[in-house]
Design a protein around this motif. Structure first.
Motif, PDB file in Angstrom:
ATOM      1  N   GLN A   1     110.191 -32.159  55.985  1.00  0.00           N
ATOM      2  CA  GLN A   1     109.139 -33.096  56.378  1.00  0.00           C
ATOM      3  C   GLN A   1     109.448 -34.503  55.883  1.00  0.00           C
ATOM      4  OE1 GLN A   1     105.540 -31.433  54.739  1.00  0.00           O
ATOM      5  NE2 GLN A   1     105.174 -30.103  56.512  1.00  0.00           N
ATOM      6  N   HIS A   2     110.125 -34.591  54.749  1.00  0.00           N
ATOM      7  CA  HIS A   2     110.489 -35.883  54.173  1.00  0.00           C
ATOM      8  C   HIS A   2     111.842 -36.386  54.668  1.00  0.00           C
ATOM      9  CE1 HIS A   2     107.210 -34.879  51.413  1.00  0.00           C
ATOM     10  NE2 HIS A   2     107.151 -36.168  51.147  1.00  0.00           N
ATOM     11  N   GLY A   3     112.489 -35.612  55.531  1.00  0.00           N
ATOM     12  CA  GLY A   3     113.766 -36.030  56.103  1.00  0.00           C
ATOM     13  C   GLY A   3     114.904 -36.094  55.089  1.00  0.00           C
ATOM     14  N   ILE A   4     114.863 -35.215  54.106  1.00  0.00           N
ATOM     15  CA  ILE A   4     115.863 -35.211  53.035  1.00  0.00           C
ATOM     16  C   ILE A   4     116.723 -33.957  53.173  1.00  0.00           C
ATOM     17  CG2 ILE A   4     116.180 -35.121  50.527  1.00  0.00           C
ATOM     18  CD1 ILE A   4     113.357 -36.441  50.356  1.00  0.00           C
ATOM     19  N   ASN A   5     118.041 -34.117  53.067  1.00  0.00           N
ATOM     20  CA  ASN A   5     118.894 -32.932  53.099  1.00  0.00           C
ATOM     21  C   ASN A   5     119.030 -32.347  51.697  1.00  0.00           C
ATOM     22  OD1 ASN A   5     120.987 -34.325  51.739  1.00  0.00           O
ATOM     23  ND2 ASN A   5     121.940 -34.942  53.659  1.00  0.00           N
ATOM     24  N   GLN A   6     119.582 -31.141  51.632  1.00  0.00           N
ATOM     25  CA  GLN A   6     119.718 -30.452  50.343  1.00  0.00           C
ATOM     26  C   GLN A   6     120.554 -31.253  49.352  1.00  0.00           C
ATOM     27  OE1 GLN A   6     121.283 -26.538  51.210  1.00  0.00           O
ATOM     28  NE2 GLN A   6     119.232 -25.677  51.467  1.00  0.00           N
ATOM     29  N   GLU A   7     121.626 -31.868  49.833  1.00  0.00           N
ATOM     30  CA  GLU A   7     122.523 -32.622  48.956  1.00  0.00           C
ATOM     31  C   GLU A   7     121.807 -33.796  48.295  1.00  0.00           C
ATOM     32  OE1 GLU A   7     126.033 -33.020  46.985  1.00  0.00           O
ATOM     33  OE2 GLU A   7     125.729 -31.526  48.550  1.00  0.00           O
ATOM     34  N   LYS A   8     121.042 -34.549  49.073  1.00  0.00           N
ATOM     35  CA  LYS A   8     120.314 -35.695  48.516  1.00  0.00           C
ATOM     36  C   LYS A   8     119.286 -35.243  47.488  1.00  0.00           C
ATOM     37  CE  LYS A   8     117.393 -39.678  49.700  1.00  0.00           C
ATOM     38  NZ  LYS A   8     117.638 -40.306  48.440  1.00  0.00           N
ATOM     39  N   LEU A   9     118.536 -34.191  47.818  1.00  0.00           N
ATOM     40  CA  LEU A   9     117.535 -33.685  46.882  1.00  0.00           C
ATOM     41  C   LEU A   9     118.206 -33.200  45.598  1.00  0.00           C
ATOM     42  CD1 LEU A   9     114.613 -33.057  46.217  1.00  0.00           C
ATOM     43  CD2 LEU A   9     114.897 -30.851  47.377  1.00  0.00           C
ATOM     44  N   ALA A  10     119.305 -32.495  45.744  1.00  0.00           N
ATOM     45  CA  ALA A  10     120.037 -32.004  44.574  1.00  0.00           C
ATOM     46  C   ALA A  10     120.473 -33.163  43.680  1.00  0.00           C
ATOM     47  CB  ALA A  10     121.245 -31.180  45.019  1.00  0.00           C
ATOM     48  N   ASN A  11     121.007 -34.213  44.282  1.00  0.00           N
ATOM     49  CA  ASN A  11     121.436 -35.379  43.510  1.00  0.00           C
ATOM     50  C   ASN A  11     120.260 -36.033  42.788  1.00  0.00           C
ATOM     51  OD1 ASN A  11     124.141 -35.119  44.193  1.00  0.00           O
ATOM     52  ND2 ASN A  11     123.955 -36.460  45.978  1.00  0.00           N
ATOM     53  N   GLU A  12     119.148 -36.161  43.470  1.00  0.00           N
ATOM     54  CA  GLU A  12     117.960 -36.778  42.871  1.00  0.00           C
ATOM     55  C   GLU A  12     117.434 -35.960  41.687  1.00  0.00           C
ATOM     56  OE1 GLU A  12     116.457 -39.700  43.605  1.00  0.00           O
ATOM     57  OE2 GLU A  12     117.935 -40.158  45.152  1.00  0.00           O
ATOM     58  N   LEU A  13     117.554 -34.631  41.789  1.00  0.00           N
ATOM     59  CA  LEU A  13     117.022 -33.747  40.744  1.00  0.00           C
ATOM     60  C   LEU A  13     118.077 -33.363  39.708  1.00  0.00           C
ATOM     61  CD1 LEU A  13     114.919 -31.372  43.029  1.00  0.00           C
ATOM     62  CD2 LEU A  13     114.090 -33.292  41.648  1.00  0.00           C
ATOM     63  N   GLU A  14     119.298 -33.843  39.913  1.00  0.00           N
ATOM     64  CA  GLU A  14     120.420 -33.560  39.012  1.00  0.00           C
ATOM     65  C   GLU A  14     120.717 -32.070  38.910  1.00  0.00           C
ATOM     66  OE1 GLU A  14     118.992 -35.678  35.523  1.00  0.00           O
ATOM     67  OE2 GLU A  14     120.112 -37.460  36.145  1.00  0.00           O
ATOM     68  N   VAL A  15     120.739 -31.407  40.073  1.00  0.00           N
ATOM     69  CA  VAL A  15     121.144 -30.012  40.177  1.00  0.00           C
ATOM     70  C   VAL A  15     122.158 -29.918  41.314  1.00  0.00           C
ATOM     71  CG1 VAL A  15     118.946 -29.098  39.296  1.00  0.00           C
ATOM     72  CG2 VAL A  15     119.249 -29.387  41.764  1.00  0.00           C
TER      73      VAL A  15
END
Length: 71
Positions: free
Chosen positions: A11-25
């Protein structure tokens, strides 16, 4: 534990890679969370909730196991 992480992320238009980078996982951690193969630590659950400006309960759905007894 079930969750709505994939739905919310998309819904936020974020891929797994971007979210992972933001969360440091790792991206694999995000994939495992979305597929229900991994339950997050409480710290990671808070990071995810804060990132999306939601509560933990908005994202993660706790269901008691059938064999657990209620007080």
């Amino acid at each position: 534990m079930k969750n709505r992480l994939e739905e919310i992320r998309k819904q936020h238009g974020i891929n797994q890679e971007k979210l992972a980078n933001e969360l440091e996982v790792t991206r694999q951690t995000i994939g495992s969370l979305e597929n229900g193969r991994y339950n997050p630590s409480i710290i990671l659950a808070f990071k995810i909730a804060r990132y999306f400006n939601l509560t933990i309960e908005d994202i993660f759905i706790y269901e008691e196991e059938e064999n657990e007894t209620k007080d």
